[in-house]
Design a protein around this motif. Sequence first.
Motif, PDB file in Angstrom:
ATOM      1  N   ALA A   1       2.963  16.120  21.934  1.00 57.86           N
ATOM      2  CA  ALA A   1       2.127  17.241  22.387  1.00 57.86           C
ATOM      3  C   ALA A   1       2.697  17.992  23.580  1.00 57.86           C
ATOM      4  CB  ALA A   1       0.713  16.761  22.692  1.00 57.86           C
ATOM      5  N   GLY A   2       3.439  17.360  24.426  1.00 55.85           N
ATOM      6  CA  GLY A   2       3.895  18.000  25.660  1.00 55.85           C
ATOM      7  C   GLY A   2       5.129  18.871  25.548  1.00 55.85           C
ATOM      8  N   TYR A   3       5.789  18.856  24.420  1.00 57.26           N
ATOM      9  CA  TYR A   3       7.031  19.629  24.281  1.00 57.26           C
ATOM     10  C   TYR A   3       6.750  21.124  24.178  1.00 57.26           C
ATOM     11  CZ  TYR A   3       9.746  15.383  23.369  1.00 57.26           C
ATOM     12  OH  TYR A   3      10.376  14.173  23.469  1.00 57.26           O
ATOM     13  N   GLU A   4       7.643  21.922  24.775  1.00 63.39           N
ATOM     14  CA  GLU A   4       7.545  23.380  24.685  1.00 63.39           C
ATOM     15  C   GLU A   4       8.452  23.922  23.594  1.00 63.39           C
ATOM     16  OE1 GLU A   4       8.241  24.924  28.588  1.00 63.39           O
ATOM     17  OE2 GLU A   4       6.364  24.100  29.366  1.00 63.39           O
ATOM     18  N   HIS A   5       9.052  23.039  22.829  1.00 63.11           N
ATOM     19  CA  HIS A   5       9.909  23.391  21.698  1.00 63.11           C
ATOM     20  C   HIS A   5       9.548  22.448  20.553  1.00 63.11           C
ATOM     21  CE1 HIS A   5      11.891  20.285  24.109  1.00 63.11           C
ATOM     22  NE2 HIS A   5      12.250  19.771  22.944  1.00 63.11           N
ATOM     23  N   GLU A   6       9.903  22.831  19.328  1.00 62.96           N
ATOM     24  CA  GLU A   6       9.585  21.966  18.192  1.00 62.96           C
ATOM     25  C   GLU A   6      10.483  20.725  18.195  1.00 62.96           C
ATOM     26  OE1 GLU A   6       9.012  23.252  14.233  1.00 62.96           O
ATOM     27  OE2 GLU A   6       7.588  24.816  14.807  1.00 62.96           O
ATOM     28  N   VAL A   7       9.861  19.600  17.875  1.00 64.46           N
ATOM     29  CA  VAL A   7      10.566  18.335  17.721  1.00 64.46           C
ATOM     30  C   VAL A   7      10.111  17.728  16.400  1.00 64.46           C
ATOM     31  CG1 VAL A   7      10.859  15.984  18.628  1.00 64.46           C
ATOM     32  CG2 VAL A   7      10.743  17.932  20.200  1.00 64.46           C
ATOM     33  N   PHE A   8      11.072  17.311  15.578  1.00 64.88           N
ATOM     34  CA  PHE A   8      10.771  16.647  14.304  1.00 64.88           C
ATOM     35  C   PHE A   8      11.106  15.181  14.476  1.00 64.88           C
ATOM     36  CE2 PHE A   8      11.479  15.036  10.092  1.00 64.88           C
ATOM     37  CZ  PHE A   8      10.520  15.682   9.327  1.00 64.88           C
TER      38      PHE A   8
ATOM     39  N   TYR B   1      10.720   4.516  16.072  1.00 61.09           N
ATOM     40  CA  TYR B   1      10.321   5.915  16.195  1.00 61.09           C
ATOM     41  C   TYR B   1      11.574   6.670  16.596  1.00 61.09           C
ATOM     42  CZ  TYR B   1       8.504  10.137  18.453  1.00 61.09           C
ATOM     43  OH  TYR B   1       8.276  11.438  18.818  1.00 61.09           O
ATOM     44  N   SER B   2      11.866   7.755  15.908  1.00 59.97           N
ATOM     45  CA  SER B   2      13.079   8.501  16.221  1.00 59.97           C
ATOM     46  C   SER B   2      12.801   9.998  16.204  1.00 59.97           C
ATOM     47  CB  SER B   2      14.172   8.169  15.192  1.00 59.97           C
ATOM     48  OG  SER B   2      15.354   8.874  15.467  1.00 59.97           O
ATOM     49  N   GLU B   3      13.144  10.655  17.302  1.00 58.58           N
ATOM     50  CA  GLU B   3      13.071  12.103  17.359  1.00 58.58           C
ATOM     51  C   GLU B   3      14.393  12.628  16.809  1.00 58.58           C
ATOM     52  OE1 GLU B   3      11.867  13.248  21.326  1.00 58.58           O
ATOM     53  OE2 GLU B   3       9.891  12.339  21.022  1.00 58.58           O
ATOM     54  N   MET B   4      14.335  13.143  15.608  1.00 55.85           N
ATOM     55  CA  MET B   4      15.533  13.481  14.852  1.00 55.85           C
ATOM     56  C   MET B   4      16.105  14.860  15.165  1.00 55.85           C
ATOM     57  SD  MET B   4      16.212  10.836  12.949  1.00 55.85           S
ATOM     58  CE  MET B   4      17.406  11.572  11.856  1.00 55.85           C
ATOM     59  N   PHE B   5      15.231  15.855  15.329  1.00 58.56           N
ATOM     60  CA  PHE B   5      15.715  17.221  15.503  1.00 58.56           C
ATOM     61  C   PHE B   5      14.901  17.930  16.569  1.00 58.56           C
ATOM     62  CE2 PHE B   5      16.254  15.984  11.051  1.00 58.56           C
ATOM     63  CZ  PHE B   5      17.644  16.016  10.963  1.00 58.56           C
ATOM     64  N   ARG B   6      15.603  18.751  17.341  1.00 57.27           N
ATOM     65  CA  ARG B   6      14.987  19.560  18.385  1.00 57.27           C
ATOM     66  C   ARG B   6      15.220  21.020  18.020  1.00 57.27           C
ATOM     67  NH1 ARG B   6      16.114  22.235  23.319  1.00 57.27           N
ATOM     68  NH2 ARG B   6      14.653  21.676  24.969  1.00 57.27           N
ATOM     69  N   GLY B   7      14.175  21.837  18.138  1.00 56.89           N
ATOM     70  CA  GLY B   7      14.300  23.239  17.755  1.00 56.89           C
ATOM     71  C   GLY B   7      13.968  24.177  18.885  1.00 56.89           C
ATOM     72  N   THR B   8      13.486  25.344  18.507  1.00 58.85           N
ATOM     73  CA  THR B   8      13.091  26.368  19.467  1.00 58.85           C
ATOM     74  C   THR B   8      11.573  26.352  19.582  1.00 58.85           C
ATOM     75  OG1 THR B   8      12.960  28.060  17.750  1.00 58.85           O
ATOM     76  CG2 THR B   8      15.101  27.765  18.831  1.00 58.85           C
ATOM     77  N   ILE B   9      11.005  27.426  20.118  1.00 61.79           N
ATOM     78  CA  ILE B   9       9.549  27.458  20.295  1.00 61.79           C
ATOM     79  C   ILE B   9       8.786  27.590  18.991  1.00 61.79           C
ATOM     80  CG2 ILE B   9       9.629  28.333  22.652  1.00 61.79           C
ATOM     81  CD1 ILE B   9       8.935  31.121  21.463  1.00 61.79           C
TER      82      ILE B   9
END
Length: 184
Positions: free
Chosen positions: A37-44, A58-66
């Motif tokens: 919830a706290g991210y200012e960008h998309e995280v998959f 638990y793995s955060e695989m991809f980081r994106g833009t807003i």
Amino acid sequence: MLKKLCLRSNPELNIGQRGEKFTSPAAVKDYLRLKLAGYEHEVFAILMLDNQHRLIAYSEMFRGTIDSASIHPREIVKEVLAHNAAALIMAHNHPSGHPEPSAADRQITQRLKDALVLVEVRVLDHIVVGGLKTESFAELGYLRAQGGFAPLLLLLEGCGHFARPDFATKHKSVSVPSFKSVVE
């Protein structure tokens, strides 16, 4: 503050360590709110589970833009196989605060399901987190059962009733165990 709020509303949220069981859909949603919830960008991210639906990783695989993130099914399959997972819950956030799944969200979910079924990994759900709100693909009826197994989060918390009344009529041949019998 979000973490305290979620822990207060759901004391069973001691999930997060290898081997912990997800005991309800609410616990999964609260856990993912804490993470995303706290991210200012998309995280998959993905939750990799064993056959008993205990957390492997638990793995955060991809980081994106807003407003978007590039998802690569090959990388998801590699990660799942590296952890020897039997089941998977996908999740991502919408920094806008609106958790409604987009058409692109539905399309990538189907592509990932198609890839994972080839390596015999069940996709149980895809949760979209938007601020303090969540949407579940399984509860919305966006996930079809794989191999005669209805998605875990399609069931309401512990009662064995369908989250969507029309699901039972569309999928008469699907055998659905109660939530408690699946996770215990």
